[in-house]
Design a protein around this motif. Sequence first.
Motif, PDB file in Angstrom:
ATOM      1  N   LEU A   1       0.830  -1.210   0.000  1.00 33.17           N
ATOM      2  CA  LEU A   1       0.000   0.000   0.000  1.00 33.17           C
ATOM      3  C   LEU A   1       0.859   1.252   0.000  1.00 33.17           C
ATOM      4  CD1 LEU A   1      -2.847  -0.944   2.492  1.00 33.17           C
ATOM      5  CD2 LEU A   1      -2.987  -0.752   0.013  1.00 33.17           C
ATOM      6  N   LEU A   2       1.949   1.231   0.756  1.00 37.88           N
ATOM      7  CA  LEU A   2       2.841   2.386   0.793  1.00 37.88           C
ATOM      8  C   LEU A   2       3.509   2.604  -0.555  1.00 37.88           C
ATOM      9  CD1 LEU A   2       4.424   1.888   4.323  1.00 37.88           C
ATOM     10  CD2 LEU A   2       2.665   3.535   3.642  1.00 37.88           C
ATOM     11  N   VAL A   3       3.928   1.519  -1.197  1.00 39.90           N
ATOM     12  CA  VAL A   3       4.533   1.632  -2.524  1.00 39.90           C
ATOM     13  C   VAL A   3       3.502   2.149  -3.510  1.00 39.90           C
ATOM     14  CG1 VAL A   3       5.499   0.319  -4.455  1.00 39.90           C
ATOM     15  CG2 VAL A   3       6.302  -0.103  -2.135  1.00 39.90           C
TER      16      VAL A   3
ATOM     17  N   LEU B   1     -16.954  -2.475  -8.263  1.00 43.42           N
ATOM     18  CA  LEU B   1     -15.818  -2.182  -7.386  1.00 43.42           C
ATOM     19  C   LEU B   1     -15.147  -0.871  -7.792  1.00 43.42           C
ATOM     20  CD1 LEU B   1     -14.143  -5.710  -7.343  1.00 43.42           C
ATOM     21  CD2 LEU B   1     -15.301  -4.614  -5.423  1.00 43.42           C
ATOM     22  N   SER B   2     -14.663  -0.137  -6.817  1.00 46.76           N
ATOM     23  CA  SER B   2     -13.893   1.080  -7.093  1.00 46.76           C
ATOM     24  C   SER B   2     -12.517   0.694  -7.639  1.00 46.76           C
ATOM     25  CB  SER B   2     -13.707   1.876  -5.803  1.00 46.76           C
ATOM     26  OG  SER B   2     -12.870   1.143  -4.906  1.00 46.76           O
ATOM     27  N   ALA B   3     -11.793   1.666  -8.150  1.00 45.74           N
ATOM     28  CA  ALA B   3     -10.433   1.411  -8.628  1.00 45.74           C
ATOM     29  C   ALA B   3      -9.581   0.853  -7.479  1.00 45.74           C
ATOM     30  CB  ALA B   3      -9.814   2.677  -9.198  1.00 45.74           C
ATOM     31  N   LYS B   4      -9.729   1.406  -6.290  1.00 44.89           N
ATOM     32  CA  LYS B   4      -8.971   0.898  -5.139  1.00 44.89           C
ATOM     33  C   LYS B   4      -9.378  -0.535  -4.815  1.00 44.89           C
ATOM     34  CE  LYS B   4      -7.828   1.811  -0.287  1.00 44.89           C
ATOM     35  NZ  LYS B   4      -7.528   0.424  -0.094  1.00 44.89           N
ATOM     36  N   GLY B   5     -10.678  -0.808  -4.880  1.00 46.86           N
ATOM     37  CA  GLY B   5     -11.153  -2.165  -4.617  1.00 46.86           C
ATOM     38  C   GLY B   5     -10.599  -3.160  -5.619  1.00 46.86           C
TER      39      GLY B   5
END
Length: 123
Positions: free
Chosen positions: A8-10, A63-67
């Motif tokens: 997630l950080l990357v 779903l969202s892009a993040k999902g």
Amino acid sequence: MRAWLALLLVAAAHAEPGDAQRGRALVADRTQSLCLLCHALNVAGDANQGNLAPPLDAIAARLSAKGLRDRIADMRRFHPATVMPPFRSTEGLRDVAPAWAGRAALTEQQLDDIVAYLGTLAK
């Protein structure tokens, strides 16, 4: 630090937007993303596409892009017993070919490209 948190950080540091055309090519490439081994692009299916997993048509409406990104990166976070490979994680894998040991199956850019393409499948 857990591997998924590191991912997630990357991902947050990754600034180049995904390219839907590159993503389309990746989804179709049975040697790289493997998407169509399990998924069909639409509910009608195709003899050259999979039927093991849900079809991808209208996935962006569900779903969202993040999902999408989170599920492609490592579906085990949502369904621990999934057969879907973790495309951005190497944590907990076994029986990995030596050439792939310690390497994620997709780069951050490839993941962004696939998510951009899947985002076009909203209808």
